[in-house]
Write a protein that holds these residues in place. Sequence first.
Motif, PDB file in Angstrom:
ATOM      1  N   ARG A  56      44.583  67.497  46.638  1.00 22.02           N
ATOM      2  CA  ARG A  56      43.555  66.773  45.897  1.00 22.02           C
ATOM      3  C   ARG A  56      43.788  66.966  44.409  1.00 22.02           C
ATOM      4  O   ARG A  56      44.251  68.023  43.987  1.00 22.02           O
ATOM      5  N   ALA A  57      43.443  65.951  43.634  1.00 24.67           N
ATOM      6  CA  ALA A  57      43.433  66.043  42.167  1.00 24.67           C
ATOM      7  C   ALA A  57      42.054  65.597  41.733  1.00 24.67           C
ATOM      8  O   ALA A  57      41.632  64.480  42.037  1.00 24.67           O
ATOM      9  N   ILE A  58      41.343  66.485  41.044  1.00 27.68           N
ATOM     10  CA  ILE A  58      39.977  66.177  40.637  1.00 27.68           C
ATOM     11  C   ILE A  58      39.891  66.188  39.116  1.00 27.68           C
ATOM     12  O   ILE A  58      40.312  67.151  38.475  1.00 27.68           O
ATOM     13  N   ALA A  59      39.351  65.110  38.571  1.00 26.87           N
ATOM     14  CA  ALA A  59      39.116  64.992  37.130  1.00 26.87           C
ATOM     15  C   ALA A  59      37.624  65.189  36.882  1.00 26.87           C
ATOM     16  O   ALA A  59      36.795  64.473  37.440  1.00 26.87           O
ATOM     17  N   TYR A  60      37.298  66.163  36.059  1.00 29.02           N
ATOM     18  CA  TYR A  60      35.910  66.500  35.744  1.00 29.02           C
ATOM     19  C   TYR A  60      35.563  65.909  34.390  1.00 29.02           C
ATOM     20  O   TYR A  60      36.149  66.285  33.382  1.00 29.02           O
ATOM     21  N   LEU A  61      34.614  64.975  34.386  1.00 33.62           N
ATOM     22  CA  LEU A  61      34.222  64.287  33.160  1.00 33.62           C
ATOM     23  C   LEU A  61      32.746  64.502  32.848  1.00 33.62           C
ATOM     24  O   LEU A  61      31.953  64.783  33.738  1.00 33.62           O
ATOM     25  N   VAL A  62      32.421  64.302  31.586  1.00 37.35           N
ATOM     26  CA  VAL A  62      31.041  64.343  31.123  1.00 37.35           C
ATOM     27  C   VAL A  62      30.640  62.917  30.770  1.00 37.35           C
ATOM     28  O   VAL A  62      31.375  62.203  30.100  1.00 37.35           O
TER      29      VAL A  62
END
Length: 195
Positions: A56-62
């Motif tokens: 998995r590749a997870i991008a954490y954004l605001v």
Amino acid sequence: MKAIELIERDRIASHLTVAVFVDMQNIYYGAKNTLKKKVDFQRLLELGVRGRKLYRAIAYLVNLDRVNQDSFIYVLKNLGYEIKLKEPKKFYSWDKIEYKADWDMGIAIDAIAMAENGKIDVVVLMSGDGDFVDLINFLKAKGIKVEVISFRAITAKELIQAANEYIDLGEMGDYIVLEEKEDENHGNSSRSISG
């Protein structure tokens, strides 16, 4: 070591399963301040995975006020990233409003959950935040290799020391920057998201 050399080096480890966690604010501001350019997130993911199996590749954004991130999120999803979006919390301080939104706890929980399910061999943490040292030590105690990929100028020294491997994105600029392409018809620049 150049990006291409790293990718070639790790192709022999193609049996290893990798989870990639990207602290987008950290990477965005690191690129803006260090490289003065935007990041090619396809190339960034290639650098993190390096020929191994992506779990998995997870991008954490605001979710930023007055900033439409829909097209950016669409591109990230098409490149293979899962998206996690957080609303910032407002804090009122005398005559100003301050916003706070960090993903430290969310990244840690996701990484621990994946470590506990036994499906990953390598964690690639794309952040320079020193708060992740305890997470790195926990993952290493579980037998998981931890690689930190970030901009050295904004990375805590203890994070670099805790990781099994550290890759400085500042040294990978020629590989990870978004290429500008000249529009032949109008002389305008447009950005390419492909490698």
